[in-house]
Design an enzyme around this catalytic site. Structure first.
Site, PDB file in Angstrom:
ATOM      1  N   HIS A  25      35.860   3.540 -28.530  1.00 25.73           N
ATOM      2  CA  HIS A  25      35.254   2.511 -29.384  1.00 25.73           C
ATOM      3  C   HIS A  25      35.066   3.082 -30.786  1.00 25.73           C
ATOM      4  CE1 HIS A  25      32.696  -1.296 -29.500  1.00 25.73           C
ATOM      5  NE2 HIS A  25      32.607  -0.788 -30.726  1.00 25.73           N
ATOM      6  N   HIS A  27      36.210   1.916 -34.844  1.00 27.26           N
ATOM      7  CA  HIS A  27      36.834   0.894 -35.688  1.00 27.26           C
ATOM      8  C   HIS A  27      37.602   1.530 -36.848  1.00 27.26           C
ATOM      9  CE1 HIS A  27      34.829  -2.740 -33.985  1.00 27.26           C
ATOM     10  NE2 HIS A  27      33.922  -1.843 -33.612  1.00 27.26           N
ATOM     11  N   ASP A  29      38.440   0.250 -39.706  1.00 24.79           N
ATOM     12  CA  ASP A  29      37.818  -0.029 -41.007  1.00 24.79           C
ATOM     13  C   ASP A  29      36.428   0.574 -41.128  1.00 24.79           C
ATOM     14  OD1 ASP A  29      36.828  -1.744 -39.118  1.00 24.79           O
ATOM     15  OD2 ASP A  29      36.945  -3.557 -40.327  1.00 24.79           O
ATOM     16  N   GLY A 186      32.681  -8.650 -34.412  1.00 24.94           N
ATOM     17  CA  GLY A 186      31.995  -9.423 -35.441  1.00 24.94           C
ATOM     18  C   GLY A 186      30.634  -9.880 -34.958  1.00 24.94           C
ATOM     19  N   HIS A 213      33.280  -6.883 -27.123  1.00 23.40           N
ATOM     20  CA  HIS A 213      31.970  -6.575 -27.689  1.00 23.40           C
ATOM     21  C   HIS A 213      30.928  -7.493 -27.047  1.00 23.40           C
ATOM     22  CE1 HIS A 213      33.870  -4.263 -30.934  1.00 23.40           C
ATOM     23  NE2 HIS A 213      32.666  -3.888 -31.322  1.00 23.40           N
ATOM     24  N   GLU A 216      25.257  -5.998 -27.512  1.00 32.55           N
ATOM     25  CA  GLU A 216      24.808  -5.237 -28.676  1.00 32.55           C
ATOM     26  C   GLU A 216      23.791  -6.077 -29.450  1.00 32.55           C
ATOM     27  OE1 GLU A 216      26.606  -2.942 -32.637  1.00 32.55           O
ATOM     28  OE2 GLU A 216      27.665  -4.672 -31.788  1.00 32.55           O
ATOM     29  N   ASP A 324      31.676   4.286 -32.818  1.00 29.85           N
ATOM     30  CA  ASP A 324      31.662   2.954 -33.419  1.00 29.85           C
ATOM     31  C   ASP A 324      32.285   2.972 -34.812  1.00 29.85           C
ATOM     32  OD1 ASP A 324      31.299   0.237 -33.462  1.00 29.85           O
ATOM     33  OD2 ASP A 324      29.161   0.296 -33.891  1.00 29.85           O
TER      34      ASP A 324
END
Length: 384
Positions: A25, A27, A29, A186, A213, A216, A324
């Site tokens: 996990h 990302h 970006d 998102g 996801h 969370e 993350d």
């Protein structure tokens, strides 16, 4: 808020950074180098909060350390802005792989949302190709320097948008070009996975795996929808599954007692959702520092010591440890391991089990997964 990076050296006689790691996990970006952001921003005319790499890194960290997922996500406006060209995407992807390898990661699944990278006229297929070009270049660079790493793309759809089917088809279309799984990301709260039910059905019909996801920013309803509507094989974060676990404390005579009283026995009861997740080994992609920063564990306490990951781990859940967003959280996977050692007194056996959990929960084919598990076991055995 307590800084999630632990400065004290772990009470272990080996180098945590040298341990082989698996990242499920992380990302794309959320893992850019500040210097790269500055160079790419200048090339495309994007204004940043600072053009000094040190100051920019600190800005990302402070913005992410607000305790709000909404503000945490705002930091991506700047990273995404510089990932709108083939050159920018390829460079970011290459450096991403190099940074993972530098942290000891030998296998990484890199998630990102192609639909967010079309502002300069690229098509969905073109951005996937550009990222894959960068990932391949990164793997080659690592091998040329004497290291090794294997990576794959998790093609992600933004849950507040309406492109789920299109992105699912994109993922399947690139399954032999680096795409190994699907995800939705998102704003979680208010956007259940059921919005993409048809897309998840399409993926299932094409035997393409999904991680979702859930758990969370939202709780059990989101997790249940991920399992039912998303057919999720893993839960992105998933930490709020702990809300479906009840712990009652009794003293030696069977009377109700406080959890900090002496001679108490904790009686644990799993709800139906928690029981399903644990008993079927559905992996939890837990990101300790990020969970603290975004308020995902607010219901359990303020400090990292109140993170329910240790309870979940002790109860037999399939816990994996992840970063993350390395830029926003200011962490590496090594840092997260150090945090577990410092906070929960984890030892080598614990770190091995968590790493094997991740390897076995990867979306690799079985033969490659078995080879990865063997490599990790051998590396840990050689530590002795």
């Amino acid at each position: 808020m307590t800084d999630p990076i632990v400065d004290a050296a772990p009470a272990l006689d080996f180098d945590l950074k040298s341990l082989p790691k698996v990242s499920l996990h992380d990302h794309l970006d959320g893992g850019l180098r500040p210097a790269t952001i500055i160079e790419l921003a200048e090339a495309v005319g994007h204004t940043l909060p600072s053009t000094d790499p040190v100051a920019l890194r600190q800005w990302f960290r402070e913005s992410a350390d607000s305790g709000s997922l909404v503000r945490y996500l705002e930091t991506f406006d700047h990273t995404i802005a510089v990932m709108q060209t083939k050159e920018g995407l390829a460079r970011v992807a290459k450096e991403f792989v190099e940074d993972l390898a530098d942290d000891g990661v030998v296998y990484g699944e890199i998630r990102w949302a192609p639909e967010q990278h079309l502002q300069k006229g690229l098509t969905l297929d073109e951005v996937v190709d550009a990222v894959q070009e960068g990932l391949d270049a990164g793997v080659d660079a690592v091998e040329e320097s004497g290291g090794q790493i294997q990576v794959g793309q998790l093609i992600t759809a933004m849950r507040h948008a309406d492109r789920g089917q299109e992105i699912a088809e994109l993922a399947v279309r690139h399954r032999y070009n680096g795409a190994i799984g699907f995800d939705i990301a998102g704003a979680e709260d208010g956007f259940l996975p059921s919005r993409f039910k048809d897309a998840f059905t399409y993926l299932a019909e094409h035997n393409f795996p999904a991680t979702v996801h859930a758990g969370e920013a939202a709780g059990l309803e989101s997790i249940q929808s991920a399992l039912v509507d998303g057919r999720a094989l893993r839960l992105g974060h998933g930490v709020r599954i702990a809300e479906d676990i009840t712990v009652e404390f009794e003293d030696a005579e069977g009377e109700e007692a406080d959890d900090d009283a002496e001679d108490t026995i904790g009686m644990v009861t799993l709800g139906e959702v928690a029981g399903w997740v644990r008993d079927r080994g559905i992996a939890l992609e837990i990101c300790p520092s990020s969970n603290l920063q975004t308020g995902a564990i607010a219901n359990f306490g303020e400090g990292i010591e109140n993170h329910p990951l240790d309870m979940l781990y002790q109860l037999g859940f399939n816990v994996t440890i992840n970063t993350d967003n390395r830029l926003m959280s200011g962490v590496t996977l090594t840092d997260e391991f150090e945090l577990l050692v410092e906070t929960f007194d984890y030892d080598l056996d614990d770190l091995l089990e968590l790493t094997l959990n991740a390897a076995e929960s990867s979306f690799l084919p079985l033969d490659e997964k078995e080879a990865l598990v063997e490599y990790i076991n051998d590396a840990y055995a050689n530590l002795g």
